[in-house]
Design a protein around this motif. Structure first.
Motif, short mmCIF file in Angstrom:
data_model
loop_
_atom_site.label_atom_id
_atom_site.label_comp_id
_atom_site.label_asym_id
_atom_site.label_seq_id
_atom_site.Cartn_x
_atom_site.Cartn_y
_atom_site.Cartn_z
N CYS A 13 0.85 -1.19 0.00
CA CYS A 13 0.00 0.00 0.00
C CYS A 13 0.89 1.25 0.00
N ASP A 14 0.29 2.41 -0.15
CA ASP A 14 1.07 3.65 -0.19
C ASP A 14 1.50 4.10 1.20
N VAL A 15 0.57 4.10 2.15
CA VAL A 15 0.87 4.58 3.50
C VAL A 15 0.20 3.67 4.51
N HIS A 17 1.14 4.13 8.08
CA HIS A 17 1.07 4.94 9.30
C HIS A 17 0.86 6.41 8.94
N GLU A 18 -0.37 6.77 8.68
CA GLU A 18 -0.70 8.13 8.27
C GLU A 18 -0.31 9.16 9.32
N ASP A 19 -0.48 8.82 10.60
CA ASP A 19 -0.12 9.76 11.67
C ASP A 19 1.37 10.08 11.66
N MET A 21 3.32 9.89 8.99
CA MET A 21 3.58 10.67 7.78
C MET A 21 3.20 12.13 7.98
N GLU A 22 2.11 12.39 8.65
CA GLU A 22 1.70 13.77 8.91
C GLU A 22 2.72 14.48 9.80
N LYS A 25 5.81 15.24 7.71
CA LYS A 25 5.55 16.37 6.80
C LYS A 25 5.53 17.70 7.55
#
Length: 127
Positions: A13-15, A17-19, A21-22, A25
């Motif tokens: 998949c692309d991401v 752990h979205e937290d 990644m945020e 960023k």
């Protein structure tokens, strides 16, 4: 001779752990600052410049003395000092006809000392 190729591990998949990644960023410096940092580290990528910084970490010196200590020509040392000065790693002061060079500030000493500590730690761990 044949080589066995092992597949490269890859996420499906692309991401995940979205937290995370945020957070990354948000904390990522802008491109200009990262480029400046990259250029700074490039200056440390030359052994002659590292030797000059090592010498200047001990004491301020003139070009003649640095050249003698490193067994190099004054011209070669002057060229490297110019690079170090442009990178704001060294500063100079004039006393009559003699120009003395020293580390620009304590940040330079800290960068240098941290790098040496890292290299020494890495070398000890391999023994």
């Amino acid at each position: 001779m044949s080589t066995i190729k092992t597949p490269i591990e890859r996420c499906d998949c692309d991401v995940i752990h979205e937290d995370v990644m945020e957070l990354v960023k948000e904390k990522m410096p802008d491109e200009e600052h990262l480029l400046e940092l990259s250029e700074l580290f490039k200056v440390f990528g030359d052994s002659t410049r590292v030797k000059i910084l090592w010498a200047l970490d001990t004491h301020e010196m003139c070009t003649c003395d640095i050249a003698f200590a490193l067994n190099m020509t004054q011209s070669a040392i002057s060229h490297q000092l110019r690079v170090l000065k442009q990178a704001k790693l060294v500063k100079n002061r004039r006393e009559g006809k003699i120009v003395y060079y020293s580390l620009a500030d304590d940040h330079v000493r800290t960068i240098f000392d941290q790098g040496m500590e890292h290299v020494s730690e890495y070398s000890r761990s391999e023994i």
